[in-house]
Design a protein around this motif. Sequence first.
Motif, PDB file in Angstrom:
ATOM      1  N   GLU A  26     -38.023  15.633  50.784  1.00  0.00           N
ATOM      2  CA  GLU A  26     -39.105  14.873  50.195  1.00  0.00           C
ATOM      3  C   GLU A  26     -38.833  14.779  48.698  1.00  0.00           C
ATOM      4  O   GLU A  26     -38.455  15.758  48.067  1.00  0.00           O
ATOM      5  N   PHE A  27     -39.004  13.598  48.166  1.00  0.00           N
ATOM      6  CA  PHE A  27     -38.696  13.404  46.761  1.00  0.00           C
ATOM      7  C   PHE A  27     -39.988  13.087  46.020  1.00  0.00           C
ATOM      8  O   PHE A  27     -40.763  12.224  46.421  1.00  0.00           O
ATOM      9  N   ILE A  28     -40.242  13.834  44.933  1.00  0.00           N
ATOM     10  CA  ILE A  28     -41.474  13.593  44.179  1.00  0.00           C
ATOM     11  C   ILE A  28     -41.196  12.595  43.058  1.00  0.00           C
ATOM     12  O   ILE A  28     -40.506  12.919  42.088  1.00  0.00           O
ATOM     13  N   ALA A  29     -41.681  11.387  43.219  1.00  0.00           N
ATOM     14  CA  ALA A  29     -41.415  10.343  42.217  1.00  0.00           C
ATOM     15  C   ALA A  29     -42.329  10.507  41.012  1.00  0.00           C
ATOM     16  O   ALA A  29     -41.876  10.393  39.877  1.00  0.00           O
ATOM     17  N   GLY A  69     -40.755   5.244  29.312  1.00  0.00           N
ATOM     18  CA  GLY A  69     -40.000   6.406  29.779  1.00  0.00           C
ATOM     19  C   GLY A  69     -38.696   5.971  30.400  1.00  0.00           C
ATOM     20  O   GLY A  69     -38.483   4.783  30.656  1.00  0.00           O
ATOM     21  N   PRO A  70     -37.820   6.934  30.664  1.00  0.00           N
ATOM     22  CA  PRO A  70     -36.509   6.588  31.209  1.00  0.00           C
ATOM     23  C   PRO A  70     -36.622   5.968  32.598  1.00  0.00           C
ATOM     24  O   PRO A  70     -37.614   6.162  33.299  1.00  0.00           O
ATOM     25  N   SER A  71     -35.587   5.259  32.957  1.00  0.00           N
ATOM     26  CA  SER A  71     -35.534   4.628  34.255  1.00  0.00           C
ATOM     27  C   SER A  71     -35.687   5.688  35.351  1.00  0.00           C
ATOM     28  O   SER A  71     -35.101   6.758  35.263  1.00  0.00           O
ATOM     29  N   GLY A  72     -36.520   5.395  36.330  1.00  0.00           N
ATOM     30  CA  GLY A  72     -36.703   6.332  37.434  1.00  0.00           C
ATOM     31  C   GLY A  72     -37.829   7.335  37.233  1.00  0.00           C
ATOM     32  O   GLY A  72     -38.031   8.210  38.068  1.00  0.00           O
ATOM     33  N   LYS A 112     -42.536   4.570  36.570  1.00  0.00           N
ATOM     34  CA  LYS A 112     -43.407   3.592  35.919  1.00  0.00           C
ATOM     35  C   LYS A 112     -43.827   2.482  36.893  1.00  0.00           C
ATOM     36  O   LYS A 112     -45.014   2.174  37.013  1.00  0.00           O
ATOM     37  N   SER A 113     -42.852   1.927  37.588  1.00  0.00           N
ATOM     38  CA  SER A 113     -43.183   0.847  38.532  1.00  0.00           C
ATOM     39  C   SER A 113     -44.035   1.382  39.676  1.00  0.00           C
ATOM     40  O   SER A 113     -44.959   0.706  40.135  1.00  0.00           O
ATOM     41  N   THR A 114     -43.716   2.587  40.104  1.00  0.00           N
ATOM     42  CA  THR A 114     -44.513   3.219  41.154  1.00  0.00           C
ATOM     43  C   THR A 114     -45.975   3.310  40.712  1.00  0.00           C
ATOM     44  O   THR A 114     -46.887   2.962  41.469  1.00  0.00           O
ATOM     45  N   LEU A 115     -46.188   3.754  39.475  1.00  0.00           N
ATOM     46  CA  LEU A 115     -47.563   3.868  38.984  1.00  0.00           C
ATOM     47  C   LEU A 115     -48.264   2.517  38.930  1.00  0.00           C
ATOM     48  O   LEU A 115     -49.437   2.405  39.302  1.00  0.00           O
ATOM     49  N   LEU A 116     -47.557   1.504  38.481  1.00  0.00           N
ATOM     50  CA  LEU A 116     -48.181   0.169  38.439  1.00  0.00           C
ATOM     51  C   LEU A 116     -48.588  -0.270  39.835  1.00  0.00           C
ATOM     52  O   LEU A 116     -49.669  -0.830  40.021  1.00  0.00           O
ATOM     53  N   ASP A 172     -38.107  13.602  36.867  1.00  0.00           N
ATOM     54  CA  ASP A 172     -37.706  14.820  37.586  1.00  0.00           C
ATOM     55  C   ASP A 172     -38.662  15.981  37.379  1.00  0.00           C
ATOM     56  O   ASP A 172     -38.266  16.989  36.817  1.00  0.00           O
ATOM     57  N   PRO A 173     -39.851  15.906  37.855  1.00  0.00           N
ATOM     58  CA  PRO A 173     -40.489  14.742  38.468  1.00  0.00           C
ATOM     59  C   PRO A 173     -41.138  13.845  37.414  1.00  0.00           C
ATOM     60  O   PRO A 173     -41.385  14.300  36.290  1.00  0.00           O
ATOM     61  N   GLY A 174     -41.403  12.605  37.793  1.00  0.00           N
ATOM     62  CA  GLY A 174     -42.065  11.675  36.896  1.00  0.00           C
ATOM     63  C   GLY A 174     -43.424  12.208  36.493  1.00  0.00           C
ATOM     64  O   GLY A 174     -44.211  12.624  37.336  1.00  0.00           O
ATOM     65  N   ARG A 175     -43.681  12.232  35.198  1.00  0.00           N
ATOM     66  CA  ARG A 175     -44.965  12.772  34.726  1.00  0.00           C
ATOM     67  C   ARG A 175     -45.230  12.280  33.316  1.00  0.00           C
ATOM     68  O   ARG A 175     -44.318  11.809  32.625  1.00  0.00           O
TER      69      ARG A 175
END
Length: 437
Positions: free
Chosen positions: A22-25, A43-46, A49-53, A217-220
Amino acid sequence: MSKEALVKVRGVTQKYATGRKEFIAVRDVNLTVKDGEFVVLLGPSGCGKSTLLRIITGLQKPSEGRVLYRGQPVVGVNPHSTIVFQTFALFPWLTVQQNVEIALKAQEVPHAERTRRALELIDRVGLDGFETAYPRELSGGMRQKVGFARAMAVEPELLCLDEPFSALDVLSAQSLRSDLLELWVSGGIPTKAILMVTHNIEEAVFMSDRIVVMDKDPGRVVADVIVDLPHPRHYKSPKFAKIVDRVYATLAGQTQPEHIEVGTAPGVPGGRTRALPDITIDNLTGVLERLAEMPNDTADIFRLAEELRADSDYLLRLTEAAELLGFATLAQGDITLTPLGETFAEARILTRKEIFATRIRRLPLFQWLLRMLDAADNNQLERDVTLVALQLDFPSYIAKRQLDLIIEWGRYAKILEYDDSSEIIFREAAIPVESKA
Ligand code: ADP
Ligand code: MG
């Protein structure tokens, strides 16, 4: 300006299934966008950001946590929001006007009203006269304007923009930024808030009221920077530069405050001028790119030397440069990219140059040279004069090499220019400049 919260993101986590693991985006993101605010996610790619939008607009349901829109949970696609993507998908067989109207058709707006609103928006984004043109007849910037018009046709309260300018050339991007800001600031659109994703720090400072800085890693979310400058903003104003610098510092790493010894400028009594590491920018870029591909953006320095077939002495100079510029941190024989280093490694050439420029402007050696250039007749300096000044601080063979490095780095960053035949150093013309690369 009203202060009502339009969007509240509470404890949002997004996991993706990747194979067995399982990967925590994004993890535990909290974020509020108020009525009247223009917020940037940077923030850096990955980093998600797009996930949040997608989660905020209801295109995607988060694994955990919730999104409230005007206090109500978002269930399914939020009809009050629209996303504009990097390259807006226009229908090639429809004209500009039809491409805008189609968004209204989906909302069952009557025909006459559709036409009226479409024409008005086309006019407002500056495409008057192109109503009957087809997408293929338009430049990238104009196509993106059609995208904006289409997004705005449905009069979204919340306009989400996912790197909307990054596919455009520098000049079109800048004029489109100004156009959008003008619409927003003048209240010419019914939009209540804008949430924009970008890689570009100066773009963020130019446009937004607040910058939410993310890491991965993870996105935050790692920081929240207020941009309290009036519009229109000027890239070269000291206040602007100060905020840009603060955002860079955030990205350059929590682990790396300004403890990196940048030294003093030449000629400071009792000071110590730190020499620039003797490397080429191509090699530095190469190492950063390689690191960006490594797990956790980290590598053992000596393994990296082997892999890149660089001698360890040279590799150490590269890592020293990366650290000096805030692109990486060193610990226990490992080198790790900072979010800024990662942003640099993944950016296009022009953004790289902008990042590089901001970083070297912090170095006393460059500050010293730029001050001399500002004070000089016609803002020009002869190479020999500069060299003599440097020789007060460095042995002559080192001074010579240092001057070459200063010129090479400064040219790359477009903060100075050098004419090889006349051996004259001068200041680069005002930005924005079209990339020659
Ligand atoms: P950003 O927009 O900041 O570049 P994204 O939101 O696109 O980041 O992606 C965040 C992370 O989640 C990335 O590592 C990406 O590979 C991963 N990811 C995004 N969408 C999916 C998906 N549908 N399935 C699996 N992984 C995904
Ligand atoms: Mg993205």
